[in-house]
Design a protein around this motif. Structure first.
Motif, PDB file in Angstrom:
ATOM      1  N   LYS A 384       0.862  -1.175   0.000  1.00 28.78           N
ATOM      2  CA  LYS A 384       0.000   0.000   0.000  1.00 28.78           C
ATOM      3  C   LYS A 384       0.905   1.233   0.000  1.00 28.78           C
ATOM      4  N   VAL A 385       0.929   1.949  -1.103  1.00 28.07           N
ATOM      5  CA  VAL A 385       1.828   3.099  -1.260  1.00 28.07           C
ATOM      6  C   VAL A 385       0.995   4.366  -1.401  1.00 28.07           C
ATOM      7  N   SER A 386       1.238   5.319  -0.508  1.00 28.19           N
ATOM      8  CA  SER A 386       0.539   6.612  -0.546  1.00 28.19           C
ATOM      9  C   SER A 386       1.576   7.720  -0.689  1.00 28.19           C
ATOM     10  N   VAL A 387       1.411   8.540  -1.712  1.00 19.62           N
ATOM     11  CA  VAL A 387       2.383   9.599  -1.995  1.00 19.62           C
ATOM     12  C   VAL A 387       1.671  10.938  -2.049  1.00 19.62           C
ATOM     13  N   MET A 388       2.130  11.864  -1.212  1.00 19.21           N
ATOM     14  CA  MET A 388       1.654  13.239  -1.253  1.00 19.21           C
ATOM     15  C   MET A 388       2.513  13.993  -2.259  1.00 19.21           C
ATOM     16  N   VAL A 389       1.952  14.340  -3.386  1.00 18.64           N
ATOM     17  CA  VAL A 389       2.672  15.060  -4.433  1.00 18.64           C
ATOM     18  C   VAL A 389       2.266  16.529  -4.389  1.00 18.64           C
ATOM     19  N   GLU A 390       3.245  17.397  -4.236  1.00 22.27           N
ATOM     20  CA  GLU A 390       2.965  18.831  -4.229  1.00 22.27           C
ATOM     21  C   GLU A 390       3.012  19.350  -5.662  1.00 22.27           C
ATOM     22  N   LEU A 391       1.842  19.566  -6.240  1.00 16.79           N
ATOM     23  CA  LEU A 391       1.774  20.026  -7.627  1.00 16.79           C
ATOM     24  C   LEU A 391       2.241  21.462  -7.787  1.00 16.79           C
ATOM     25  N   LYS A 392       2.229  22.232  -6.700  1.00 16.65           N
ATOM     26  CA  LYS A 392       2.473  23.668  -6.825  1.00 16.65           C
ATOM     27  C   LYS A 392       3.930  24.047  -6.530  1.00 16.65           C
ATOM     28  N   ALA A 393       4.856  23.078  -6.636  1.00 20.13           N
ATOM     29  CA  ALA A 393       6.277  23.395  -6.475  1.00 20.13           C
ATOM     30  C   ALA A 393       6.722  24.223  -7.679  1.00 20.13           C
ATOM     31  N   ARG A 394       7.036  25.491  -7.451  1.00 22.62           N
ATOM     32  CA  ARG A 394       7.248  26.424  -8.559  1.00 22.62           C
ATOM     33  C   ARG A 394       8.307  25.932  -9.538  1.00 22.62           C
ATOM     34  N   PHE A 395       7.957  25.971 -10.815  1.00 23.98           N
ATOM     35  CA  PHE A 395       8.778  25.569 -11.958  1.00 23.98           C
ATOM     36  C   PHE A 395       8.989  24.054 -12.042  1.00 23.98           C
ATOM     37  N   ASP A 396       8.414  23.295 -11.096  1.00 24.40           N
ATOM     38  CA  ASP A 396       8.460  21.834 -11.177  1.00 24.40           C
ATOM     39  C   ASP A 396       7.063  21.251 -11.352  1.00 24.40           C
ATOM     40  N   GLU A 397       6.088  22.093 -11.605  1.00 20.09           N
ATOM     41  CA  GLU A 397       4.706  21.626 -11.667  1.00 20.09           C
ATOM     42  C   GLU A 397       4.513  20.565 -12.749  1.00 20.09           C
ATOM     43  N   ALA A 398       5.027  20.833 -13.943  1.00 16.20           N
ATOM     44  CA  ALA A 398       4.806  19.902 -15.060  1.00 16.20           C
ATOM     45  C   ALA A 398       5.458  18.552 -14.780  1.00 16.20           C
ATOM     46  N   ASN A 399       6.670  18.568 -14.228  1.00 12.32           N
ATOM     47  CA  ASN A 399       7.362  17.321 -13.906  1.00 12.32           C
ATOM     48  C   ASN A 399       6.603  16.531 -12.849  1.00 12.32           C
ATOM     49  N   ASN A 400       6.062  17.231 -11.847  1.00 15.52           N
ATOM     50  CA  ASN A 400       5.317  16.546 -10.797  1.00 15.52           C
ATOM     51  C   ASN A 400       4.001  15.964 -11.319  1.00 15.52           C
ATOM     52  N   ILE A 401       3.343  16.686 -12.227  1.00 16.68           N
ATOM     53  CA  ILE A 401       2.122  16.157 -12.837  1.00 16.68           C
ATOM     54  C   ILE A 401       2.438  14.876 -13.612  1.00 16.68           C
ATOM     55  N   LYS A 402       3.544  14.893 -14.348  1.00 20.21           N
ATOM     56  CA  LYS A 402       3.940  13.713 -15.127  1.00 20.21           C
ATOM     57  C   LYS A 402       4.147  12.502 -14.223  1.00 20.21           C
ATOM     58  N   TRP A 403       4.921  12.694 -13.144  1.00 20.41           N
ATOM     59  CA  TRP A 403       5.213  11.572 -12.260  1.00 20.41           C
ATOM     60  C   TRP A 403       3.957  11.106 -11.514  1.00 20.41           C
ATOM     61  N   ALA A 404       3.124  12.044 -11.100  1.00 18.87           N
ATOM     62  CA  ALA A 404       1.897  11.664 -10.395  1.00 18.87           C
ATOM     63  C   ALA A 404       1.021  10.787 -11.277  1.00 18.87           C
ATOM     64  N   SER A 405       0.934  11.148 -12.556  1.00 21.32           N
ATOM     65  CA  SER A 405       0.129  10.366 -13.492  1.00 21.32           C
ATOM     66  C   SER A 405       0.685   8.951 -13.634  1.00 21.32           C
TER      67      SER A 405
END
Length: 687
Positions: A384-405
């Protein structure tokens, strides 16, 4: 609150960027590293114009009579001074020094005839595919200049002498900005800009070229997430993706142009590009000097000597990292030590048969993150893996969206923070169950779980099996899963070990400072040493002022923004502030309180800024291991004794180099200290 005085945040930040520029001016720094510091300075300044200058401009427009707008003009003045130093340094020190090494960096110099054929080959074979031309007409908004993209303004004249203006793209986002060309035992470095300039006759046959000038436009980078959108993950993600597409369409904050553009053409461009409200800055001949970070030459004597990353723990084949963490707390000091233990922590969690649950916060993730791949493997392995991804990390938003997906597709439970509350904590928790007994293992860090930045950010990562502390961390993850704007009464967590912003962090730090104040008043030993990146929040600064007035000696190592003014009688005469800029970016946050000899030491993700204290989830944690505490205090002492790379900040925001009879460079001293005092002190044999 007593009437104290504070430095302006933005002017303090510009003072820090001046410190970066000082490192480029430092003749003791290897030559190519000095050029790299110019790149860092330029990158920082671009971000300032994208993020902070819009704030100063807004204050200026909001109330012209308030006096607050003076900071906008002060900032412009400081930037202009620094830019002049930048140009002087290039022309009078770096370019001659490169020539002495037989490297001819053609910086606003004529192209030698001997290399024109090679530059033409590069132009026709590599560059021409990316060239776009835009004719500047009389109409307003005739052309939209993209954020921080480079353009050449070309003034042309036809046979009748009628002038017109064309803009050409400089495709530095797709191609190298600098090219190295070897000819007749000579090394040349040429800007992409000049390769294009040298072949303009092909683009404009039969027309006279009257002038060629480099320009760029910087735009506001703030994202506006609508308050009324639902808190559903897909809604937040969709809104953020929509805003990311707009980021480069923001209001222009700076129009940077090469000197010498005729005013009639400058005004024509300002009108056509809708730049009337932006700051017009006459810069150097070339822009986006952050591209110097990939200077196309290398040489052992021209770079820092290599410091191979040190091992932390030697494990035999039959050993596991988890078994060692159960024996004693471990700590990794990057980049002095390698990142292997951090990666192994997640790799073992993904495949350990006793692991049932994994919880992680991710703020900035490497482009090809092995940590994220381990988390996806864990989910596929039935954890059971739960990850809190901060989408609003400035200038890293697109990379975080990619990994979250990608993680979501692999079966990882993805949790996004509430749009009004960032999660900036750097923590991970593993739950194991052995013979019906639950056991926690944890990772708590001062920096991001990012193997790329771990190569040049100085951070500290604690690996611990302290069950009481980790039980609190488990409760925090429970709160994060609710995605609330702030803790409510029903969310009360009795944090005895962790200091968590939005719960108890500010109050605990205040109480720790109060204890030092009481000790000083009682005549007991007292003292505070704090290392952080930024110091802005006025309540905590005022408490440090109060401690200074009570006689507490306070040592601060603050890399960047510092709103505390040191050395003011009746306010801060017992406070000294230092900055350290060297080959690695100082990033770790450490908080040491003397406590009458029973020293308490904390580390964590939180700077003392308004955003960290009031708008983020941050986690700071105590160091209970005496071995680790002694080591960290020695690291702090080595930094405080730095007389080579440290400067002391005075009450005028000036950076003054520290003086000392013994020359001591803290980063080199820390590397040597860790080489001698880590692996050898760790018991790694299994019993």
């Amino acid at each position: 609150m007593k009437e104290y005085v504070f430095f302006n945040r933005d002017l303090s930040w510009l003072s820090f960027n001046e410190r970066v520029l000082m490192e480029a001016e430092n003749e003791q720094v290897p030559l190519l590293e000095r050029i790299r510091f110019l790149a860092i300075y330029s990158s920082n300044l671009d971000e300032f114009y994208r993020v902070r200058m819009p704030v100063l401009m807004a204050i200026d427009n909001f109330d012209e009579n308030s006096g607050l707008n003076n900071n906008y003009y002060k900032a412009q003045f400081l930037i202009n001074q620094q830019q002049q130093r930048f140009g002087h340094l290039l022309a009078n020190q770096l370019l001659p020094a490169l020539k002495a090494e037989n490297i001819h960096w053609l910086y606003n110099e004529p192209i030698p005839e001997s290399i024109t054929d090679e530059l033409a080959r590069i132009f026709f074979n590599e560059v021409l595919a990316y060239i776009r031309l835009f004719r500047i007409e009389q109409d307003e908004n005739a052309f939209f200049a993209e954020n921080n993209r480079l353009y050449q303004a070309v003034i042309l004249s036809d046979a009748a002498g009628i002038e017109r203006l064309e803009l050409i793209t400089i495709p530095s986002e797709a191609l190298p900005r600098l090219y190295a060309v070897n000819k007749d035992d000579q090394k040349y470095v040429v800007f992409l800009d000049d390769i294009i300039r040298n072949n303009l006759a092909y683009l404009f046959p039969g027309e006279a070229i009257k002038g060629v000038f480099n320009i760029k436009v910087t735009r506001n980078a703030e994202l506006n997430i609508k308050e009324e959108i639902d808190d559903l993950d897909e809604d937040i993600t969709a809104e953020l993706e929509k805003e990311l597409k707009k980021r480069d369409l923001g209001i222009a904050t700076r129009f940077l142009c090469q000197p010498g553009i005729p005013l009639r053409h400058l005004y024509r461009m300002m009108y056509a590009l809708n730049l009337s409200k932006s700051s017009i800055v006459e810069g150097g001949f070339y822009h986006n000097m952050k591209d110097l970070n990939s200077f196309p030459l290398n040489g052992t004597a021209l770079n820092y000597p290599k410091w191979p990353a040190l091992p932390v723990l030697l494990l035999k084949k039959e050993d596991t990292l988890f078994s060692q963490i159960q024996k004693k707390d471990l700590m990794v000091h990057v980049p002095y030590q390698n990142y292997d233990l951090v990666l192994r922590f997640f790799n073992e969690a993904a495949n350990d048969s006793f692991v049932e649950e994994i919880y992680v916060t991710l703020y900035r993730v490497a482009d090809n993150s092995r940590i994220v791949n381990a988390l996806m493997s864990a989910a596929k392995n039935g954890k059971k893996v739960s990850v809190m991804v901060e989408l609003k990390a400035r200038f890293d938003e697109a990379n975080n969206i990619k990994w979250a997906s990608q993680m979501k597709a692999a079966g990882v439970k993805i949790i996004y923070s509430n749009k009004e509350l960032k999660v900036h904590a750097k923590v991970a928790l593993v739950k194991r169950t052995i013979r019906d007994q639950s056991q926690y293992l944890g990772l708590l860090a001062t920096g991001n779980l990012n193997e790329s930045t771990a190569r040049f950010y100085t951070d500290h990562i604690l690996l611990t099996a302290n069950q009481d502390m980790l039980a609190e961390l488990k409760q925090l993850f429970g709160f994060l899963s609710k995605k609330k704007k702030k803790p409510m009464p029903e969310d009360t967590i009795n944090f005895k070990h962790l200091l968590v912003a939005q719960f108890n962090l500010q109050q605990r730090f205040i109480s720790l400072i109060d204890r030092e104040i009481q000790n000083a008043k009682k005549g007991l030993a007292s003292g505070i040493t704090i290392k952080m990146n930024n110091l802005e929040e006025k309540i905590l600064i005022a408490k440090l002022y109060e401690a200074s007035n009570a006689g507490v000696k306070i040592q601060l190592i603050v890399r960047s923004v510092c709103c505390l003014i040191p050395g003011i009688p009746g306010q801060s005469e017992n406070i000294i502030v230092k900055r350290i800029v060297d080959r690695y970016l100082e990033h770790g946050r450490i908080f040491l309180f003397h406590n009458n000899g029973e020293q308490e030491l904390f580390m964590g993700s939180a700077d003392w800024m308004n955003r960290n204290i009031y708008g983020r989830i941050e986690v700071c944690f105590p160091i209970y291991s005496e071995e680790l505490k002694i080591r960290l205090i020695e690291i702090l002492n080595l930094q405080w004794r730095d007389t080579v790379q440290a400067v002391e900040l005075n009450e005028e925001l000036q950076n003054n180099y520290c003086q000392g009879e013994i020359q001591s460079c803290s980063q080199q001293a820390i590397y040597e200290f860790l080489k001698e005092n880590t692996v050898s002190t760790i018991e790694y044999k299994t019993s």
